[in-house]
Design an enzyme around this catalytic site. Sequence first.
Site, short mmCIF file in Angstrom:
data_model
loop_
_atom_site.label_atom_id
_atom_site.label_comp_id
_atom_site.label_asym_id
_atom_site.label_seq_id
_atom_site.Cartn_x
_atom_site.Cartn_y
_atom_site.Cartn_z
N GLY A 109 0.84 -1.19 -0.03
CA GLY A 109 0.09 -0.08 0.06
C GLY A 109 0.80 1.20 0.18
O GLY A 109 0.39 2.54 -0.27
N ASP A 110 2.00 1.23 0.42
CA ASP A 110 2.83 2.39 0.21
C ASP A 110 4.40 2.01 -0.09
O ASP A 110 5.37 2.43 0.18
CB ASP A 110 2.95 3.29 1.57
#
Length: 263
Positions: A162-163
């Site tokens: 997600g990042d």
Amino acid sequence: MTSDFVKHRAGAPAGFFSAESAGLRWLAEPGVVPVVEVLDQGEDWLSLERFEETGPSAAAAVEFGRRLAALHDAGAPGFGWSPSASAFFGPLDAPFEVSAKSGSSFAEFWAVRRLHPLLSSLAGELTEDEEAVIASAVDTIGEGGFDGICGHGAEEPARVHGDLWAGNLMWTADGVTLIDPAAHGGHRLEDLALLALFGTAHLGEIFSGYEQAHPLPEGWREDLPAHSFFALLAHVRLFGRGFLGQTMSAARAITARGRALRG
């Protein structure tokens, strides 16, 4: 490992460190890619394993690509599902909360739960023309053309970091080790798009390893702007208009790609 590493922030948002801890454990659960181990935590701190970095290599990049594909293939309960009750995005000193609810499709999750609220938070920071271009891209994503890859059938929810920009990869003796996630159920191209967004060592080798383990349709890289768009808008929110030019270019590419996918 030489000692523990403690992340601390006084006055951290409620649930911030719990969300990171839960995300790390969820990514480690399938046992397919190294993930930094959580040792202990409190309301405003998190104790993690400390690793010695060895530096990037082509061989480690190929192996990481294979392992990342296996992580994604481990799946998730739904798009937008979070392993914690609350979810956040952004740096330690300025994270903001995002939805932790599942959507029925990637389009609903990405456009409705992530992109529209982020665009609304920039009200007053954009000109009418800038807002219109960005809104057009968000609406294009909301139409569902990016639910699959290159217009193919919809993807199942993947287990994503997600990042996944280069700063959240640690090149260690055990292989590339993941840190600082914003873990959720998402589209597998989210992680690949963030690896490409600001540049990652041996990116070609990572992609090659990924496709060895999970082949992707020809032309899949043309879909990447739609999957890095949240991160770009978040950078405008967090760091200002210096990221707006790149965001506007991505918005136009998304709208054009959406037209092409519709035929």
